[in-house]
Write a protein that holds these residues in place. Sequence first.
Motif, PDB file in Angstrom:
ATOM      1  N   LEU A 123       0.968  -1.072  -0.005  1.00 17.66           N
ATOM      2  CA  LEU A 123       0.090  -0.227  -0.080  1.00 17.66           C
ATOM      3  C   LEU A 123       0.911   1.284  -0.140  1.00 17.66           C
ATOM      4  N   ALA A 124       2.110   0.970   0.703  1.00 24.47           N
ATOM      5  CA  ALA A 124       3.021   2.218   0.605  1.00 24.47           C
ATOM      6  C   ALA A 124       3.547   2.666  -0.938  1.00 24.47           C
ATOM      7  N   GLY A 125       3.471   1.566  -1.654  1.00 25.07           N
ATOM      8  CA  GLY A 125       3.887   1.739  -3.028  1.00 25.07           C
ATOM      9  C   GLY A 125       5.349   2.117  -3.291  1.00 25.07           C
ATOM     10  N   THR A 126       6.177   2.014  -2.335  1.00 25.67           N
ATOM     11  CA  THR A 126       7.591   2.519  -2.431  1.00 25.67           C
ATOM     12  C   THR A 126       8.394   1.188  -2.961  1.00 25.67           C
ATOM     13  N   PRO A 127       9.170   1.138  -4.055  1.00 22.71           N
ATOM     14  CA  PRO A 127       9.948  -0.055  -4.238  1.00 22.71           C
ATOM     15  C   PRO A 127      10.891  -0.209  -3.359  1.00 22.71           C
ATOM     16  N   SER A 128      11.068  -1.752  -3.150  1.00 24.53           N
ATOM     17  CA  SER A 128      12.109  -2.074  -2.187  1.00 24.53           C
ATOM     18  C   SER A 128      13.419  -2.173  -3.100  1.00 24.53           C
ATOM     19  N   LEU A 129      14.434  -2.748  -2.027  1.00 27.33           N
ATOM     20  CA  LEU A 129      15.808  -2.852  -2.731  1.00 27.33           C
ATOM     21  C   LEU A 129      15.954  -3.650  -3.873  1.00 27.33           C
ATOM     22  N   PHE A 130      14.999  -4.796  -3.858  1.00 24.00           N
ATOM     23  CA  PHE A 130      15.153  -5.995  -4.576  1.00 24.00           C
ATOM     24  C   PHE A 130      14.114  -5.897  -5.835  1.00 24.00           C
ATOM     25  N   VAL A 131      13.141  -4.977  -5.856  1.00 22.95           N
ATOM     26  CA  VAL A 131      12.279  -4.703  -7.022  1.00 22.95           C
ATOM     27  C   VAL A 131      12.355  -3.321  -7.393  1.00 22.95           C
ATOM     28  N   SER A 132      12.332  -3.383  -8.847  1.00 23.76           N
ATOM     29  CA  SER A 132      12.373  -2.170  -9.582  1.00 23.76           C
ATOM     30  C   SER A 132      10.888  -1.548  -9.572  1.00 23.76           C
ATOM     31  N   SER A 133      10.613   0.099  -9.461  1.00 22.23           N
ATOM     32  CA  SER A 133       9.709   0.493  -9.305  1.00 22.23           C
ATOM     33  C   SER A 133       8.578   0.303 -10.495  1.00 22.23           C
ATOM     34  N   LEU A 134       8.862  -0.326 -11.519  1.00 16.95           N
ATOM     35  CA  LEU A 134       8.070  -0.714 -12.614  1.00 16.95           C
ATOM     36  C   LEU A 134       7.239  -1.896 -12.247  1.00 16.95           C
ATOM     37  N   LEU A 135       8.229  -2.863 -11.595  1.00 22.13           N
ATOM     38  CA  LEU A 135       7.618  -4.009 -11.183  1.00 22.13           C
ATOM     39  C   LEU A 135       6.679  -3.748  -9.921  1.00 22.13           C
ATOM     40  N   THR A 136       7.170  -3.060  -9.127  1.00 21.43           N
ATOM     41  CA  THR A 136       6.411  -2.573  -7.770  1.00 21.43           C
ATOM     42  C   THR A 136       4.924  -2.343  -8.245  1.00 21.43           C
ATOM     43  N   ASN A 137       5.025  -1.357  -9.211  1.00 17.69           N
ATOM     44  CA  ASN A 137       3.303  -0.779  -9.683  1.00 17.69           C
ATOM     45  C   ASN A 137       2.531  -2.095  -9.986  1.00 17.69           C
ATOM     46  N   VAL A 138       3.379  -3.270 -10.975  1.00 22.75           N
ATOM     47  CA  VAL A 138       2.464  -4.236 -11.284  1.00 22.75           C
ATOM     48  C   VAL A 138       2.026  -5.101 -10.095  1.00 22.75           C
ATOM     49  N   LEU A 139       2.978  -5.510  -8.949  1.00 26.20           N
ATOM     50  CA  LEU A 139       2.898  -6.282  -7.888  1.00 26.20           C
ATOM     51  C   LEU A 139       2.071  -5.684  -6.874  1.00 26.20           C
ATOM     52  N   ASP A 140       1.853  -4.366  -6.641  1.00 25.56           N
ATOM     53  CA  ASP A 140       1.313  -3.911  -5.372  1.00 25.56           C
ATOM     54  C   ASP A 140      -0.190  -4.195  -5.583  1.00 25.56           C
ATOM     55  N   PRO A 141      -1.073  -4.073  -6.575  1.00 26.39           N
ATOM     56  CA  PRO A 141      -2.404  -4.472  -6.312  1.00 26.39           C
ATOM     57  C   PRO A 141      -2.426  -5.969  -6.065  1.00 26.39           C
ATOM     58  N   PHE A 142      -1.564  -6.919  -6.632  1.00 21.94           N
ATOM     59  CA  PHE A 142      -1.867  -8.201  -6.674  1.00 21.94           C
ATOM     60  C   PHE A 142      -1.418  -8.661  -5.174  1.00 21.94           C
ATOM     61  N   LEU A 143      -0.254  -8.155  -4.499  1.00 26.85           N
ATOM     62  CA  LEU A 143       0.046  -8.385  -3.041  1.00 26.85           C
ATOM     63  C   LEU A 143      -0.990  -8.160  -2.216  1.00 26.85           C
ATOM     64  N   SER A 144      -1.457  -6.864  -2.476  1.00 28.47           N
ATOM     65  CA  SER A 144      -2.574  -6.229  -1.450  1.00 28.47           C
ATOM     66  C   SER A 144      -3.713  -7.340  -1.473  1.00 28.47           C
ATOM     67  N   VAL A 145      -4.123  -7.828  -2.649  1.00 28.95           N
ATOM     68  CA  VAL A 145      -5.354  -8.581  -2.635  1.00 28.95           C
ATOM     69  C   VAL A 145      -4.866 -10.001  -1.902  1.00 28.95           C
ATOM     70  N   ILE A 146      -3.637 -10.392  -2.090  1.00 35.00           N
ATOM     71  CA  ILE A 146      -3.194 -11.715  -1.588  1.00 35.00           C
ATOM     72  C   ILE A 146      -3.146 -11.490   0.054  1.00 35.00           C
ATOM     73  N   SER A 147      -2.569 -10.487   0.222  1.00 35.37           N
ATOM     74  CA  SER A 147      -2.466 -10.114   1.945  1.00 35.37           C
ATOM     75  C   SER A 147      -3.792 -10.078   2.314  1.00 35.37           C
ATOM     76  N   LEU A 148      -4.664  -9.325   1.662  1.00 34.76           N
ATOM     77  CA  LEU A 148      -6.140  -9.336   2.365  1.00 34.76           C
ATOM     78  C   LEU A 148      -6.632 -11.037   2.569  1.00 34.76           C
ATOM     79  N   LEU A 149      -6.544 -11.508   1.538  1.00 35.31           N
ATOM     80  CA  LEU A 149      -7.225 -13.059   1.585  1.00 35.31           C
ATOM     81  C   LEU A 149      -6.271 -13.673   2.745  1.00 35.31           C
ATOM     82  N   GLY A 150      -5.128 -13.537   2.947  1.00 37.17           N
ATOM     83  CA  GLY A 150      -4.323 -14.172   3.964  1.00 37.17           C
ATOM     84  C   GLY A 150      -4.791 -13.979   5.182  1.00 37.17           C
ATOM     85  N   ILE A 151      -4.847 -12.508   5.560  1.00 39.04           N
ATOM     86  CA  ILE A 151      -5.458 -12.027   6.811  1.00 39.04           C
ATOM     87  C   ILE A 151      -6.844 -12.444   7.034  1.00 39.04           C
TER      88      ILE A 151
END
Length: 193
Positions: free
Chosen positions: A35-63
């Motif tokens: 949700l913060a949308g900041t790229p990590s040390l391991f993932v580029s900002s382009l890939l972060t924009n693609v992964l963020d919605p996916f990771l948010s949904v997976i995280s909510l389902l996990g919770i």
Amino acid sequence: MEEVSYYIDRKYLVFRLTASLFLIACCFVVLTISLAGTPSLFVSSLLTNVLDPFLSVISLLGIFFFSFGVFHPLKIMLYRLPALTIQDAGIVANSSAFDAGFVPFDAISNVYTKQFLTDTYICIQLHDEKAFLKNTFFLKKWIMLVNKKLGFECILLQLFPGLSNSEIEEVAESIRDRKNFYKQKRKILLKED
């Protein structure tokens, strides 16, 4: 006949509770990062924009999913509920959040044990699975259908970590004996009418 109850070891319940809380915390961390949308040390900002919605949904389902792993052990520990109760008219399965609850002996056609990897399960075969599943909560129904697709019965009991296979077979035999007693008692009552 008297009601027979089997309980889950308290240490195992505490382990399940702790593991679920840990997994929920991990999902919260991933959700916060996505949700913060900041790229990590391991993932580029382009890939972060693609992964963020996916990771948010997976995280909510996990919770959502792992919260059942918190509430069920708490309920079992606070109310001291048995994992399995064998009654005169049926069994009450309560070893997991998605267990069947009360299953009358009239609905049960067979009880057997089945080993999968290192665990032994008590399988409850039903006369009419569709009728039983018709009045079942959708998450329980989904879990039961997954059990069926994995080659088990809809009602699958993994009750007793730490018990030997012979002890689990004794529990299954106890269910079969009580079911046979119920059938005989019912025949006698029907003949008297």
